[in-house]
Write a protein that holds these residues in place. Structure first.
Motif, PDB file in Angstrom:
ATOM      1  N   GLU A 196     -10.124   4.153  -1.517  1.00 20.04           N
ATOM      2  CA  GLU A 196      -8.815   4.031  -2.413  1.00 20.04           C
ATOM      3  C   GLU A 196      -9.038   3.223  -3.839  1.00 20.04           C
ATOM      4  O   GLU A 196     -10.113   2.875  -4.010  1.00 20.04           O
ATOM      5  CB  GLU A 196      -7.773   3.109  -1.660  1.00 20.04           C
ATOM      6  N   ILE A 234      -7.123   1.710   8.366  1.00 16.06           N
ATOM      7  CA  ILE A 234      -5.893   1.778   9.130  1.00 16.06           C
ATOM      8  C   ILE A 234      -6.175   2.102  10.813  1.00 16.06           C
ATOM      9  O   ILE A 234      -7.170   2.293  11.014  1.00 16.06           O
ATOM     10  CB  ILE A 234      -5.194   3.231   8.413  1.00 16.06           C
ATOM     11  N   GLY A 257      -3.432   4.461  -2.315  1.00  5.60           N
ATOM     12  CA  GLY A 257      -3.433   5.469  -1.188  1.00  5.60           C
ATOM     13  C   GLY A 257      -4.973   6.263  -1.533  1.00  5.60           C
ATOM     14  O   GLY A 257      -5.509   6.217  -2.278  1.00  5.60           O
ATOM     15  N   ALA A 258      -5.196   6.926  -0.276  1.00  9.42           N
ATOM     16  CA  ALA A 258      -6.643   7.608  -0.121  1.00  9.42           C
ATOM     17  C   ALA A 258      -6.745   8.745  -0.943  1.00  9.42           C
ATOM     18  O   ALA A 258      -5.590   9.437  -0.940  1.00  9.42           O
ATOM     19  CB  ALA A 258      -6.764   7.802   1.494  1.00  9.42           C
ATOM     20  N   LYS A 286       1.019  -0.951  -0.004  1.00 13.20           N
ATOM     21  CA  LYS A 286       0.002   0.101   0.133  1.00 13.20           C
ATOM     22  C   LYS A 286       0.808   1.296  -0.120  1.00 13.20           C
ATOM     23  O   LYS A 286       1.878   1.059   0.510  1.00 13.20           O
ATOM     24  CB  LYS A 286      -1.034   0.080   1.321  1.00 13.20           C
ATOM     25  N   MET A 287       0.128   2.286  -0.753  1.00 12.26           N
ATOM     26  CA  MET A 287       1.149   3.594  -0.671  1.00 12.26           C
ATOM     27  C   MET A 287       0.414   4.410   0.112  1.00 12.26           C
ATOM     28  O   MET A 287      -0.807   4.054   0.194  1.00 12.26           O
ATOM     29  CB  MET A 287       1.163   3.848  -2.018  1.00 12.26           C
ATOM     30  N   GLU A 299      -9.397   1.061   2.473  1.00 12.10           N
ATOM     31  CA  GLU A 299      -8.443   0.568   3.340  1.00 12.10           C
ATOM     32  C   GLU A 299      -8.793   1.099   4.780  1.00 12.10           C
ATOM     33  O   GLU A 299      -9.179   2.090   5.276  1.00 12.10           O
ATOM     34  CB  GLU A 299      -6.933   1.158   3.084  1.00 12.10           C
ATOM     35  N   GLU A 314     -10.448   4.440   4.521  1.00 10.58           N
ATOM     36  CA  GLU A 314     -10.512   5.532   3.650  1.00 10.58           C
ATOM     37  C   GLU A 314     -10.739   5.137   1.959  1.00 10.58           C
ATOM     38  O   GLU A 314     -10.282   3.647   2.110  1.00 10.58           O
ATOM     39  CB  GLU A 314      -9.113   6.159   3.607  1.00 10.58           C
TER      40      GLU A 314
HETATM   41 MG    MG Z   1      -4.099   4.282   2.936  1.00 13.29          MG
END
Ligand code: MG
Ligand code: OOG
Length: 263
Positions: free
Chosen positions: A111, A143, A232-233, A64-65, A141, A109
Protein backbone atom coordinates in the motif's frame (compact mmCIF):
# COMPACT_ATOMS: atom_id res chain seq x y z
CA UNK A 1 -36.57 -11.78 7.01
CA UNK A 2 -37.01 -8.04 7.04
CA UNK A 3 -37.67 -7.36 10.71
CA UNK A 4 -36.19 -4.01 11.67
CA UNK A 5 -32.68 -4.03 13.12
CA UNK A 6 -32.70 -2.17 16.45
CA UNK A 7 -29.89 -0.25 18.13
CA UNK A 8 -29.59 -3.13 20.63
CA UNK A 9 -29.16 -5.57 17.72
CA UNK A 10 -26.39 -3.41 16.25
CA UNK A 11 -24.66 -3.29 19.63
CA UNK A 12 -24.80 -7.04 20.09
CA UNK A 13 -23.47 -7.58 16.56
CA UNK A 14 -20.63 -5.12 17.32
CA UNK A 15 -19.83 -7.19 20.43
CA UNK A 16 -19.66 -10.36 18.28
CA UNK A 17 -17.24 -8.96 15.68
CA UNK A 18 -15.19 -7.09 18.28
CA UNK A 19 -14.72 -10.19 20.48
CA UNK A 20 -13.73 -12.22 17.43
CA UNK A 21 -11.07 -9.59 16.61
CA UNK A 22 -9.93 -9.21 20.21
CA UNK A 23 -9.60 -12.97 20.79
CA UNK A 24 -8.39 -13.81 17.24
CA UNK A 25 -11.18 -16.34 16.79
CA UNK A 26 -12.96 -16.95 13.49
CA UNK A 27 -16.75 -16.60 13.41
CA UNK A 28 -19.44 -17.41 10.88
CA UNK A 29 -20.28 -14.63 8.43
CA UNK A 30 -22.96 -12.35 9.90
CA UNK A 31 -25.07 -12.82 6.79
CA UNK A 32 -25.02 -16.60 7.48
CA UNK A 33 -25.83 -16.06 11.18
CA UNK A 34 -29.13 -14.45 10.17
CA UNK A 35 -27.96 -10.84 10.55
CA UNK A 36 -28.89 -9.15 7.31
CA UNK A 37 -27.47 -5.66 7.59
CA UNK A 38 -27.80 -2.78 5.16
CA UNK A 39 -24.51 -1.09 4.27
CA UNK A 40 -25.44 1.88 6.49
CA UNK A 41 -26.11 -0.50 9.41
CA UNK A 42 -22.79 -2.26 8.76
CA UNK A 43 -20.99 1.10 9.15
CA UNK A 44 -22.93 1.68 12.41
CA UNK A 45 -21.69 -1.70 13.68
CA UNK A 46 -18.16 -0.69 12.64
CA UNK A 47 -18.44 2.52 14.66
CA UNK A 48 -19.82 0.70 17.71
CA UNK A 49 -17.00 -1.82 17.60
CA UNK A 50 -14.47 1.05 17.37
CA UNK A 51 -16.05 2.47 20.56
CA UNK A 52 -15.38 -0.86 22.28
CA UNK A 53 -11.72 -0.68 21.22
CA UNK A 54 -11.49 2.91 22.50
CA UNK A 55 -13.00 1.81 25.83
CA UNK A 56 -10.16 -0.74 26.05
CA UNK A 57 -7.65 2.11 25.63
CA UNK A 58 -6.97 1.98 21.89
CA UNK A 59 -6.53 5.25 20.03
CA UNK A 60 -7.60 5.93 16.44
CA UNK A 61 -4.60 7.01 14.35
CA UNK A 62 -6.03 6.99 10.84
CA UNK A 63 -8.25 5.32 8.31
CA UNK A 64 -7.76 2.74 5.58
CA UNK A 65 -9.44 2.58 2.23
CA UNK A 66 -10.27 -0.85 0.82
CA UNK A 67 -11.10 -2.28 -2.60
CA UNK A 68 -9.61 0.72 -4.39
CA UNK A 69 -8.00 -1.63 -6.94
CA UNK A 70 -9.49 -4.11 -9.40
CA UNK A 71 -7.01 -6.74 -8.18
CA UNK A 72 -8.55 -6.66 -4.68
CA UNK A 73 -12.16 -6.49 -5.87
CA UNK A 74 -11.61 -9.52 -8.08
CA UNK A 75 -9.77 -11.46 -5.33
CA UNK A 76 -12.58 -10.90 -2.80
CA UNK A 77 -15.57 -10.90 -5.19
CA UNK A 78 -16.91 -7.46 -4.25
CA UNK A 79 -17.44 -4.34 -6.32
CA UNK A 80 -17.42 -1.30 -4.08
CA UNK A 81 -14.92 0.77 -2.13
CA UNK A 82 -14.95 0.50 1.69
CA UNK A 83 -13.21 2.26 4.59
CA UNK A 84 -12.52 1.72 8.27
CA UNK A 85 -10.51 3.11 11.21
CA UNK A 86 -6.90 2.18 12.11
CA UNK A 87 -5.81 2.22 15.75
CA UNK A 88 -2.44 2.47 17.51
CA UNK A 89 -2.61 -1.18 18.60
CA UNK A 90 -2.57 -2.26 14.94
CA UNK A 91 0.74 -0.52 14.20
CA UNK A 92 3.72 -2.82 13.53
CA UNK A 93 7.02 -0.97 13.64
CA UNK A 94 8.96 -0.76 10.36
CA UNK A 95 11.60 -3.50 10.65
CA UNK A 96 9.80 -4.90 13.68
CA UNK A 97 8.01 -8.16 14.44
CA UNK A 98 4.37 -9.12 13.89
CA UNK A 99 3.06 -11.32 16.70
CA UNK A 100 1.49 -14.32 14.90
CA UNK A 101 -0.60 -15.29 17.94
CA UNK A 102 -2.74 -12.14 17.64
CA UNK A 103 -4.08 -13.18 14.20
CA UNK A 104 -6.44 -15.79 12.70
CA UNK A 105 -5.38 -16.16 9.03
CA UNK A 106 -3.54 -12.93 8.22
CA UNK A 107 -2.74 -11.70 4.72
CA UNK A 108 -0.51 -8.81 3.70
CA UNK A 109 -0.81 -6.27 0.90
CA UNK A 110 1.35 -3.50 -0.60
CA UNK A 111 0.00 0.00 0.00
CA UNK A 112 0.84 3.71 0.12
CA UNK A 113 0.29 5.81 3.25
CA UNK A 114 -0.44 9.52 3.51
CA UNK A 115 0.21 11.72 6.55
CA UNK A 116 -2.02 14.79 6.73
CA UNK A 117 -0.85 18.22 7.78
CA UNK A 118 -4.32 19.76 7.44
CA UNK A 119 -7.78 18.38 8.13
CA UNK A 120 -9.82 17.05 5.21
CA UNK A 121 -13.52 16.28 5.00
CA UNK A 122 -16.19 16.24 2.31
CA UNK A 123 -15.93 16.80 -1.42
CA UNK A 124 -12.43 18.01 -2.20
CA UNK A 125 -10.61 18.30 -5.52
CA UNK A 126 -7.52 16.22 -6.17
CA UNK A 127 -5.43 19.40 -5.78
CA UNK A 128 -7.03 20.16 -2.38
CA UNK A 129 -6.44 16.60 -1.19
CA UNK A 130 -2.79 16.78 -2.32
CA UNK A 131 -2.21 20.12 -0.60
CA UNK A 132 -3.27 18.62 2.74
CA UNK A 133 -0.47 16.00 2.62
CA UNK A 134 2.54 16.37 4.91
CA UNK A 135 4.31 13.22 3.70
CA UNK A 136 3.88 9.90 1.85
CA UNK A 137 5.35 6.48 2.63
CA UNK A 138 5.44 2.90 1.37
CA UNK A 139 3.21 0.78 3.62
CA UNK A 140 2.17 -2.82 4.26
CA UNK A 141 -1.31 -3.62 5.49
CA UNK A 142 -2.07 -6.84 7.38
CA UNK A 143 -5.71 -7.84 6.95
CA UNK A 144 -7.29 -10.62 8.99
CA UNK A 145 -10.96 -11.21 8.32
CA UNK A 146 -12.71 -12.46 11.43
CA UNK A 147 -14.90 -14.64 9.18
CA UNK A 148 -14.20 -18.29 8.52
CA UNK A 149 -12.29 -18.93 5.28
CA UNK A 150 -11.88 -15.17 4.72
CA UNK A 151 -15.33 -15.17 3.02
CA UNK A 152 -17.75 -12.26 3.35
CA UNK A 153 -20.31 -9.98 1.73
CA UNK A 154 -19.60 -6.25 1.46
CA UNK A 155 -21.80 -5.61 4.56
CA UNK A 156 -20.04 -8.38 6.52
CA UNK A 157 -16.57 -6.98 5.84
CA UNK A 158 -17.60 -3.39 6.64
CA UNK A 159 -19.10 -4.52 9.97
CA UNK A 160 -15.79 -6.33 10.67
CA UNK A 161 -13.84 -3.07 10.34
CA UNK A 162 -12.80 -4.00 6.80
CA UNK A 163 -10.53 -6.82 8.09
CA UNK A 164 -8.13 -4.21 9.57
CA UNK A 165 -5.64 -5.77 11.93
CA UNK A 166 -2.12 -4.44 11.31
CA UNK A 167 -0.07 -1.96 9.30
CA UNK A 168 3.55 -0.91 8.85
CA UNK A 169 4.55 2.47 7.49
CA UNK A 170 8.05 2.92 6.00
CA UNK A 171 10.09 6.14 6.22
CA UNK A 172 8.03 9.22 5.36
CA UNK A 173 9.01 11.02 2.13
CA UNK A 174 8.27 14.54 0.88
CA UNK A 175 4.78 14.89 -0.54
CA UNK A 176 6.19 16.01 -3.91
CA UNK A 177 6.76 12.48 -5.32
CA UNK A 178 4.63 11.77 -8.40
CA UNK A 179 2.65 8.72 -7.26
CA UNK A 180 0.78 8.07 -10.47
CA UNK A 181 2.79 5.05 -11.68
CA UNK A 182 5.36 3.66 -9.25
CA UNK A 183 6.47 0.03 -9.34
CA UNK A 184 5.60 -1.87 -6.15
CA UNK A 185 7.23 -5.24 -5.40
CA UNK A 186 6.28 -7.20 -2.28
CA UNK A 187 8.74 -9.91 -1.25
CA UNK A 188 8.61 -12.87 1.14
CA UNK A 189 12.13 -13.82 2.27
CA UNK A 190 13.59 -11.94 -0.69
CA UNK A 191 11.36 -13.55 -3.34
CA UNK A 192 8.78 -11.39 -5.15
CA UNK A 193 5.22 -12.58 -4.36
CA UNK A 194 3.17 -9.64 -5.67
CA UNK A 195 4.23 -7.10 -8.29
CA UNK A 196 2.14 -4.11 -9.26
CA UNK A 197 1.94 -0.39 -9.82
CA UNK A 198 0.54 2.43 -7.72
CA UNK A 199 -1.59 3.21 -10.80
CA UNK A 200 -3.74 0.21 -9.82
CA UNK A 201 -5.06 2.29 -6.88
CA UNK A 202 -7.93 4.17 -8.56
CA UNK A 203 -5.60 5.14 -11.41
CA UNK A 204 -3.68 7.33 -8.93
CA UNK A 205 -3.47 6.93 -5.12
CA UNK A 206 -4.25 10.62 -4.60
CA UNK A 207 -7.79 9.78 -5.75
CA UNK A 208 -8.05 7.40 -2.81
CA UNK A 209 -7.21 10.27 -0.44
CA UNK A 210 -9.91 12.45 -2.02
CA UNK A 211 -12.31 9.49 -1.65
CA UNK A 212 -11.30 9.12 2.02
CA UNK A 213 -12.18 12.79 2.59
CA UNK A 214 -15.53 12.26 0.89
CA UNK A 215 -16.52 9.17 2.91
CA UNK A 216 -15.38 10.85 6.14
CA UNK A 217 -17.59 13.82 5.28
CA UNK A 218 -20.54 11.52 4.58
CA UNK A 219 -20.03 9.96 8.03
CA UNK A 220 -19.85 13.47 9.55
CA UNK A 221 -16.23 12.94 10.50
CA UNK A 222 -13.05 14.81 9.73
CA UNK A 223 -9.64 13.40 8.79
CA UNK A 224 -7.55 15.36 11.25
CA UNK A 225 -4.06 16.80 10.87
CA UNK A 226 -1.61 14.03 11.88
CA UNK A 227 -3.96 11.32 10.64
CA UNK A 228 -2.63 8.43 8.50
CA UNK A 229 -4.60 7.34 5.43
CA UNK A 230 -3.87 3.99 3.76
CA UNK A 231 -4.84 4.22 0.08
CA UNK A 232 -5.67 0.53 -0.43
CA UNK A 233 -3.74 -2.40 -1.88
CA UNK A 234 -2.24 -2.15 -5.37
CA UNK A 235 -2.23 -5.96 -5.83
CA UNK A 236 -4.05 -8.99 -4.43
CA UNK A 237 -3.23 -9.84 -0.80
CA UNK A 238 -0.80 -12.67 0.04
CA UNK A 239 -1.32 -15.17 2.90
CA UNK A 240 1.27 -14.82 5.68
CA UNK A 241 3.14 -17.68 7.37
CA UNK A 242 4.98 -17.81 10.69
CA UNK A 243 8.61 -16.74 10.42
CA UNK A 244 8.36 -15.05 7.02
CA UNK A 245 10.14 -11.73 6.34
CA UNK A 246 7.93 -9.35 4.36
CA UNK A 247 9.31 -6.39 2.44
CA UNK A 248 7.76 -3.86 0.10
CA UNK A 249 10.03 -2.05 -2.35
CA UNK A 250 8.19 0.93 -3.79
CA UNK A 251 9.87 2.85 -6.62
CA UNK A 252 11.08 6.28 -5.42
CA UNK A 253 9.41 5.79 -2.02
CA UNK A 254 11.68 3.15 -0.51
CA UNK A 255 10.83 0.16 1.67
CA UNK A 256 8.57 -1.01 4.47
CA UNK A 257 9.21 -4.35 6.15
CA UNK A 258 8.46 -6.61 9.11
CA UNK A 259 9.13 -10.16 10.24
CA UNK A 260 6.36 -12.51 11.32
CA UNK A 261 7.07 -14.25 14.64
CA UNK A 262 7.37 -18.06 14.82
CA UNK A 263 4.06 -19.80 15.56
MG1 MG B 1 -5.69 -2.78 2.52
C1 OOG C 1 -10.92 -6.22 3.06
C2 OOG C 1 -9.90 -5.14 3.12
C3 OOG C 1 -9.52 -4.58 1.74
C4 OOG C 1 -7.69 -3.23 0.53
O1 OOG C 1 -6.59 -2.66 0.62
O2 OOG C 1 -8.26 -3.37 -0.55
C5 OOG C 1 -8.29 -3.76 1.80
C6 OOG C 1 -10.34 -7.59 2.76
O3 OOG C 1 -9.85 -7.82 1.66
O4 OOG C 1 -10.42 -8.46 3.65
O5 OOG C 1 -7.72 -3.51 2.83
Amino acid sequence: MNTKTTQADLESIAAIVDSAAHNAEAIQQLSLQGHTLSLAEAYQVQRLSLSRRIQRGERQVGIKMGFTSRAKMVQMGVDDMIWGPLTDVMAIEDGGEMDWSRFIHPRVEPEIAFLLKRPLSGNVSLAEAMSAIEAVAPALEVIDSRYQNFKFSLEDVVADNCSSSGFTVGAWQKATVDLSNLGMVMEFDGNPVQIGSSAAILGNPYRSLAAAARVAGEAELELEAGCIVLAGASTAAEALKPGVHVKLNAEQLGCAEFKVSRA
